[in-house]
Each structure stands twice: as C-alpha cells, then as structure tokens.
Design a protein around this motif. Structure first.
Motif, mmCIF file in Angstrom:
data_model
loop_
_atom_site.group_PDB
_atom_site.id
_atom_site.type_symbol
_atom_site.label_atom_id
_atom_site.label_comp_id
_atom_site.label_asym_id
_atom_site.label_seq_id
_atom_site.Cartn_x
_atom_site.Cartn_y
_atom_site.Cartn_z
ATOM 1 N N GLY A 130 41.270 -35.912 -14.899
ATOM 2 C CA GLY A 130 42.089 -35.387 -15.990
ATOM 3 C C GLY A 130 41.446 -34.136 -16.544
ATOM 4 O O GLY A 130 40.350 -33.735 -16.129
ATOM 5 N N LYS A 131 42.122 -33.548 -17.503
ATOM 6 C CA LYS A 131 41.692 -32.261 -18.042
ATOM 7 C C LYS A 131 40.237 -32.262 -18.541
ATOM 8 O O LYS A 131 39.503 -31.327 -18.311
ATOM 9 N N ASN A 132 39.836 -33.306 -19.238
ATOM 10 C CA ASN A 132 38.486 -33.358 -19.806
ATOM 11 C C ASN A 132 37.622 -34.465 -19.209
ATOM 12 O O ASN A 132 36.683 -34.940 -19.854
ATOM 13 N N HIS A 133 37.930 -34.859 -17.994
ATOM 14 C CA HIS A 133 37.232 -35.974 -17.358
ATOM 15 C C HIS A 133 35.713 -35.821 -17.399
ATOM 16 O O HIS A 133 35.002 -36.695 -17.906
ATOM 17 N N TRP A 134 35.197 -34.728 -16.888
ATOM 18 C CA TRP A 134 33.745 -34.554 -16.815
ATOM 19 C C TRP A 134 33.151 -34.219 -18.173
ATOM 20 O O TRP A 134 32.026 -34.633 -18.482
ATOM 21 N N ASN A 135 33.869 -33.497 -19.031
ATOM 22 C CA ASN A 135 33.368 -33.238 -20.386
ATOM 23 C C ASN A 135 33.188 -34.552 -21.147
ATOM 24 O O ASN A 135 32.189 -34.751 -21.835
ATOM 25 N N GLU A 136 34.177 -35.432 -21.035
ATOM 26 C CA GLU A 136 34.084 -36.739 -21.693
ATOM 27 C C GLU A 136 32.923 -37.549 -21.133
ATOM 28 O O GLU A 136 32.209 -38.215 -21.883
ATOM 29 N N PHE A 137 32.749 -37.508 -19.818
ATOM 30 C CA PHE A 137 31.638 -38.249 -19.217
ATOM 31 C C PHE A 137 30.304 -37.763 -19.780
ATOM 32 O O PHE A 137 29.460 -38.569 -20.177
ATOM 33 N N VAL A 138 30.092 -36.466 -19.824
ATOM 34 C CA VAL A 138 28.832 -35.920 -20.334
ATOM 35 C C VAL A 138 28.629 -36.360 -21.783
ATOM 36 O O VAL A 138 27.537 -36.780 -22.178
ATOM 37 N N PHE A 139 29.674 -36.310 -22.583
ATOM 38 C CA PHE A 139 29.587 -36.712 -23.988
ATOM 39 C C PHE A 139 29.235 -38.194 -24.118
ATOM 40 O O PHE A 139 28.352 -38.570 -24.885
ATOM 41 N N LEU A 140 29.925 -39.043 -23.372
ATOM 42 C CA LEU A 140 29.729 -40.491 -23.477
ATOM 43 C C LEU A 140 28.462 -40.982 -22.775
ATOM 44 O O LEU A 140 27.917 -42.020 -23.129
ATOM 45 N N ALA A 141 28.004 -40.254 -21.766
ATOM 46 C CA ALA A 141 26.863 -40.686 -20.958
ATOM 47 C C ALA A 141 25.533 -40.086 -21.407
ATOM 48 O O ALA A 141 24.488 -40.426 -20.844
ATOM 49 N N GLY A 157 25.179 -44.090 -16.804
ATOM 50 C CA GLY A 157 26.473 -44.760 -16.781
ATOM 51 C C GLY A 157 27.389 -44.219 -15.707
ATOM 52 O O GLY A 157 27.070 -43.252 -15.020
ATOM 53 N N LEU A 158 28.541 -44.867 -15.603
ATOM 54 C CA LEU A 158 29.578 -44.455 -14.661
ATOM 55 C C LEU A 158 30.844 -44.152 -15.451
ATOM 56 O O LEU A 158 31.181 -44.891 -16.392
ATOM 57 N N PRO A 159 31.557 -43.100 -15.100
ATOM 58 C CA PRO A 159 32.711 -42.681 -15.893
ATOM 59 C C PRO A 159 33.778 -43.751 -16.098
ATOM 60 O O PRO A 159 34.421 -43.777 -17.152
ATOM 61 N N ASP A 160 33.979 -44.634 -15.146
ATOM 62 C CA ASP A 160 35.062 -45.609 -15.276
ATOM 63 C C ASP A 160 34.584 -46.986 -15.750
ATOM 64 O O ASP A 160 35.364 -47.936 -15.784
ATOM 65 N N MET A 161 33.345 -47.086 -16.177
ATOM 66 C CA MET A 161 32.815 -48.375 -16.641
ATOM 67 C C MET A 161 32.217 -48.171 -18.044
ATOM 68 O O MET A 161 31.036 -47.822 -18.191
ATOM 69 N N LYS A 162 33.042 -48.385 -19.073
ATOM 70 C CA LYS A 162 32.612 -48.107 -20.446
ATOM 71 C C LYS A 162 31.344 -48.864 -20.843
ATOM 72 O O LYS A 162 30.550 -48.364 -21.606
#
Length: 90
Positions: A55-66, A79-84
């Motif tokens: 999605g538009k912010n997929h990797w940005n969100e991953f960096v923020f959350l990880a 972490g992994l992007p699809d495993m909260k």
C-alpha cells in the motif's frame, strides 16, 4: 523542492538493520505477501513488494512500528510487517 530554485537533489541514507527475526521468517513473510501481487514472475513480484509495498505507506508504517533503537550510523528494526505481535509499537 522548487525546480526553478535548484536543479539538483540531495539524498541522505541511513541503513536499516533487521533484528529479532530469522531469515526463514522473512522468506515466509515475502511468500505470504507476494500471493496477491499481479506480476509476470516471482522475481517481479518480490521487486514490486520491496519497492512499493502492499500500500501507499506500507514500508513507512513498518519502519514506524518496528523501530527498536538507533545509533549514529544505523536504525534497528524488529518484527514482521504483517504480524502486529512482533512489532514493538503496534
């Protein structure tokens, strides 16, 4: 940037270091994520996933959350992007 003010670009890069998950965890994530991508080949699907994400912010969100920690020359992610449950800030 306004093109009439400057005709050059400056890029700053800081490497991301992935910690906490094994190589096989990431391979499994890539396989799960590439299933729905429309691409000519598995290589093209992987390129599309790594370049644009799901999605538009997929990797940005991953960096923020990880985000785990940083030092002067690297940013550490876990972490992994699809495993909260694996993401420290999800």
């Amino acid at each position: 940037m306004e093109p009439e003010l400057a005709n050059y670009h400056v890029v700053f890069t800081t490497p991301y270091v992935l910690i906490g998950q094994a190589k096989h965890d990431w391979i499994a994530y890539f396989k799960r994520s590439m299933v729905g991508l429309k691409a000519r080949s598995e290589t093209d699907a992987l390129h599309q996933l790594l370049k644009f994400g799901l999605g538009k912010n997929h990797w940005n969100e991953f960096v923020f959350l990880a985000y785990h920690h940083h030092q002067f020359d690297a940013i550490f992610l876990t972490g992994l992007p699809d495993m909260k449950a694996t993401l420290p800030h999800a």
